[in-house]
Design a protein around this motif. Structure first.
Motif, PDB file in Angstrom:
ATOM      1  N   LYS A 137       0.826  -1.210   0.000  1.00 54.35           N
ATOM      2  CA  LYS A 137       0.000   0.000   0.000  1.00 54.35           C
ATOM      3  C   LYS A 137       0.863   1.263   0.000  1.00 54.35           C
ATOM      4  CE  LYS A 137      -3.906  -2.217   2.353  1.00 54.35           C
ATOM      5  NZ  LYS A 137      -4.726  -2.277   3.581  1.00 54.35           N
ATOM      6  N   HIS A 138       1.939   1.229   0.805  1.00 55.15           N
ATOM      7  CA  HIS A 138       2.830   2.398   0.864  1.00 55.15           C
ATOM      8  C   HIS A 138       3.460   2.676  -0.500  1.00 55.15           C
ATOM      9  CE1 HIS A 138       6.018   5.122   2.130  1.00 55.15           C
ATOM     10  NE2 HIS A 138       6.903   4.292   1.581  1.00 55.15           N
ATOM     11  N   PHE A 139       3.993   1.649  -1.137  1.00 49.37           N
ATOM     12  CA  PHE A 139       4.638   1.841  -2.441  1.00 49.37           C
ATOM     13  C   PHE A 139       3.617   2.235  -3.508  1.00 49.37           C
ATOM     14  CE2 PHE A 139       7.997  -1.298  -0.845  1.00 49.37           C
ATOM     15  CZ  PHE A 139       8.832  -0.273  -0.444  1.00 49.37           C
ATOM     16  N   THR A 140       2.413   1.676  -3.430  1.00 51.64           N
ATOM     17  CA  THR A 140       1.381   2.037  -4.419  1.00 51.64           C
ATOM     18  C   THR A 140       1.030   3.515  -4.319  1.00 51.64           C
ATOM     19  OG1 THR A 140       0.464  -0.205  -4.360  1.00 51.64           O
ATOM     20  CG2 THR A 140      -0.951   1.544  -5.205  1.00 51.64           C
ATOM     21  N   GLN A 141       0.824   3.999  -3.121  1.00 47.00           N
ATOM     22  CA  GLN A 141       0.516   5.413  -2.940  1.00 47.00           C
ATOM     23  C   GLN A 141       1.684   6.303  -3.376  1.00 47.00           C
ATOM     24  OE1 GLN A 141      -0.520   5.740   1.195  1.00 47.00           O
ATOM     25  NE2 GLN A 141      -2.410   4.514   0.983  1.00 47.00           N
ATOM     26  N   LYS A 142       2.877   5.872  -3.039  1.00 50.19           N
ATOM     27  CA  LYS A 142       4.072   6.642  -3.397  1.00 50.19           C
ATOM     28  C   LYS A 142       4.235   6.733  -4.913  1.00 50.19           C
ATOM     29  CE  LYS A 142       9.118   6.304  -3.029  1.00 50.19           C
ATOM     30  NZ  LYS A 142      10.234   5.521  -2.455  1.00 50.19           N
ATOM     31  N   MET A 143       4.131   5.589  -5.606  1.00 56.62           N
ATOM     32  CA  MET A 143       4.299   5.578  -7.061  1.00 56.62           C
ATOM     33  C   MET A 143       3.141   6.281  -7.765  1.00 56.62           C
ATOM     34  SD  MET A 143       7.182   4.145  -7.424  1.00 56.62           S
ATOM     35  CE  MET A 143       8.288   3.108  -6.462  1.00 56.62           C
TER      36      MET A 143
END
Length: 671
Positions: A531-537
């Motif tokens: 979830k963190h990487f998805t939001q970041k990207m």
């Protein structure tokens, strides 16, 4: 010409007048200076030469001519010792414009007759215009020589000024100054002694010896002993010309002069390099011949030294500006590192017990200055852990400096770690501070420590033990206060046994080891990380993705993750790129580079990967029927679309509708 009174001479003498006039005029035209004019009287016949001494007096100088009994003669500038009466002397002014006097003297105690006096007056009248013409020509010649010499001096000054002022690099400037002075003056030893900018109590000397016919010998060294003449020249700011025979004791005790004496050079000229009120050093010129240091040459060399002082000041200013630029660059690097490090421990996303235990150890070791060795597979986040340790430590306000030992060639790694002095090697045009100096007071993170070359490991061990470094090419010890954190994905103990890593360095690094668990051993952290990487990207790519399918998370949690968190981040980045809606469209690749079917594909998956990705495959139609009904209820009966049941189940829309028809699932059962 005044008429000569022949009546006072005897007939034989009168007959010689024509010959006398011709001889005297011919002799006068052959003389070329004021002293040699007296030689005009030598060819006169005996009746006209009753004298033994002739004196020619000018306001600024006098010349004395003497004829000896044996027929020889000489002209000197010192008077002869004599005792003659006034009756043996005859003086005649040569003219008011010449302001000169011609004296005829008899040394036989005889007196001059009336005939002698008339003869002398007549000879003077003949001699005066010739001497006036000669003096005029001589004055003009001296003026021409003076103008020519002044022009040559100006040309030398212009040439040297243009040459030296074009250099901003100090070493190039010193070489050019030595070459130009040797070219114009023939001086064989040229040295420039300047105060060391890093150690003001020391002086650095650049010496060039042109005495050999081959290439000039250049030498650079630090003065270990104090030079008396160097300090005197700097203090008085006046040039000083020294000769060995005048003060041999001084030449024995002054290190600069003693070196010249040992090279059989006995004449030295110290010139202060003064620009404004600043005198950074001296220009030392030496040569075996004393004649090279004439008054004119010394005056011209002083003018040259003034120009060289300007060039040295320019070179110092350029070096200071370059050092300041390098310092600002390094400070900017430090600020960037500190800003990036400010993310701190809050950047660690986890909920697993393994990571919780690791964070507990981090909190313990962070408050100390102990060396930490972080071990773990590639991509587990060793740098993030290092930043967390630094941020939780008392050094959090100081820089965290990172260097990857595997990313820098071995030939450059030593310079990057410990820095180098100017001139340490080809291309080292400026002093460079290493990472240890930059990290002073803070933390140095050595990533991939297992790739550190064996030849650098003893030097790193010395820094850990002594807390001091020496720059490459330098001889000054620099104390550093640095907390060391090292990281590796290799088995250092095995490397020690294989003699690829020093055991003493390993024990010094292994004070507090931290082992980061791989991602496959903490699958409960994967949903949070995904979830963190998805939001970041998505934010970076200006996308709106707020849904990660349950099946996608299930697949992520059952993946082997050989690349750990870094691989997970790359997979999410690829999924964000391929997603066209607001639900993440996930694609995974095996280590054998076989492409797995995207979610919703009908392509079958077989073998071990099929069992890993579908551990809950329904054993019968009833279980499958209940699972489809449950998903349809969760999606409010929506079959297609990014939020539909087909996507949640990893099927195509047509496949799901076909199975619903086969299993007899109706809308009433769903709603």
């Amino acid at each position: 010409m005044t008429k000569f009174d022949e009546a006072i001479f005897a007939p034989p003498v009168g007959k010689l007048l024509d010959d006398v006039v011709s001889t005297l005029m011919h002799s006068l035209t052959r003389q070329n200076d004021k002293a040699s004019i007296l030689h005009a009287f030598v060819p006169l016949p005996p009746p006209f030469s009753p004298i033994q001494l002739i004196e020619l007096h000018f306001p600024e100088s006098s010349f004395y001519y003497r004829c000896f009994d044996d027929g020889t003669d000489e002209i000197v500038e010192e008077p002869y010792l004599r005792d003659v009466s006034d009756s043996s002397r005859h003086a005649t002014l040569l003219g008011n414009t010449l302001m000169a006097e011609l004296r005829f003297i008899r040394t036989d105690k005889g007196t001059f007759t009336r005939q002698d006096t008339s003869l002398f007056n007549w000879l003077v009248r003949i001699m005066t215009p010739a001497l006036e013409s000669m003096l005029t020509q001589s004055s003009q010649q001296e003026s021409l020589q003076s103008v020519s010499k002044e022009r040559d001096h100006h040309r030398v000054l212009v040439d040297i000024t243009n040459s030296v002022l074009s250099h901003l690099n100090l070493e190039e400037l010193i070489d050019d100054v030595a070459r130009e002075i040797n070219h114009f003056f023939g001086i064989t030893f040229v040295s420039m002694v300047l105060r060391d900018t890093r150690r003001t109590d020391k002086f650095c000397a650049w010496s060039t010896d042109f005495s050999q016919e081959e290439q000039p010998e250049r030498l650079q060294f630090i003065l270990q002993e104090q030079s008396i003449m160097l300090m005197q020249t700097l203090r008085d700011k006046h040039a000083c010309l020294l000769h060995l025979e005048d003060d041999p004791v001084l030449w024995e005790h002054d290190p600069l002069l003693l070196d010249l004496k040992n090279n059989h050079v006995g004449n030295a000229f110290f010139l202060p390099l003064t620009f404004g009120s600043h005198t950074p050093g001296v220009l030392l010129l030496a040569h075996p011949s004393r004649s090279l240091f004439s008054e004119e040459n010394c005056e011209l060399l002083q003018h040259i030294a003034d120009r060289v002082a300007i060039a040295v000041d320019n070179a110092d200013a350029w070096r200071s500006m370059t050092d300041l630029k390098e310092s600002l660059k390094q400070e900017n690097f430090q600020l960037s590192e500190q800003l990036f490090a400010s993310q701190g421990a809050g950047n660690i996303i986890y909920q697993s017990q393994a990571m919780d235990d690791l964070l507990s150890q981090i909190n313990i070791v962070a408050q100390s200055d102990s060396t930490v060795l972080i071990c773990g597979e590639t991509g587990t986040g060793k740098e993030v852990i290092a930043r967390a340790i630094h941020q939780l430590s008392l050094r959090r306000d100081k820089p965290l400096v990172k260097i990857n030992c595997a990313a820098i060639p071995a030939s450059l790694l030593e310079s990057e770690l410990f820095g180098h002095d100017k001139g340490a090697f080809t291309g080292a045009i400026n002093t460079h501070r290493g990472r240890f100096e930059i990290a002073d007071g803070g933390t140095l993170f050595l990533d991939e420590i297992g790739d550190l070359p064996l030849e650098l490991q003893p030097k790193l061990l010395r820094v850990l033990q002594e807390r001091e470094i020496e720059r490459l090419g330098g001889n000054k010890t620099i104390p550093v206060n640095v907390r060391m954190i090292a990281a590796t994905n290799r088995d250092l103990w095995q490397m020690v046994e294989d003699r690829q890593f020093r055991s003493d360095l390993f024990y010094r690094l292994n004070v507090f080891p931290l082992e980061i668990p791989p991602l496959r051993e903490r699958p409960e952290d994967i949903p949070l990380l995904a979830k963190h990487f998805t939001q970041k990207m998505a934010k970076r790519m200006n996308r709106n993705i707020d849904v990660i399918p349950t099946e996608a998370l299930r697949q992520l949690m059952t993946w082997d993750w050989p690349g750990n968190v870094r691989e997970l981040e790359n997979v999410i980045e690829r999924a964000v790129l391929l997603t066209r809606g607001n639900s993440l469209n996930l694609h995974l690749n095996t280590r054998q580079t076989r492409l797995l079917p995207p979610l919703g594909s009908d392509a079958p998956v077989s073998g071990p990967m099929s069992q890993m990705l579908n551990p809950a495959t329904p054993e019968n139609d009833e279980e499958e029927r209940q699972r489809i009904i449950q998903v349809l209820r969760e999606t409010n009966g929506i079959v297609a679309g990014p939020r539909g049941a087909a996507t949640r189940l990893g099927m195509k829309r047509t496949t799901l509708l076909s199975r619903m028809q086969r299993l007899g699932i109706t809308a009433r059962e769903v709603l």
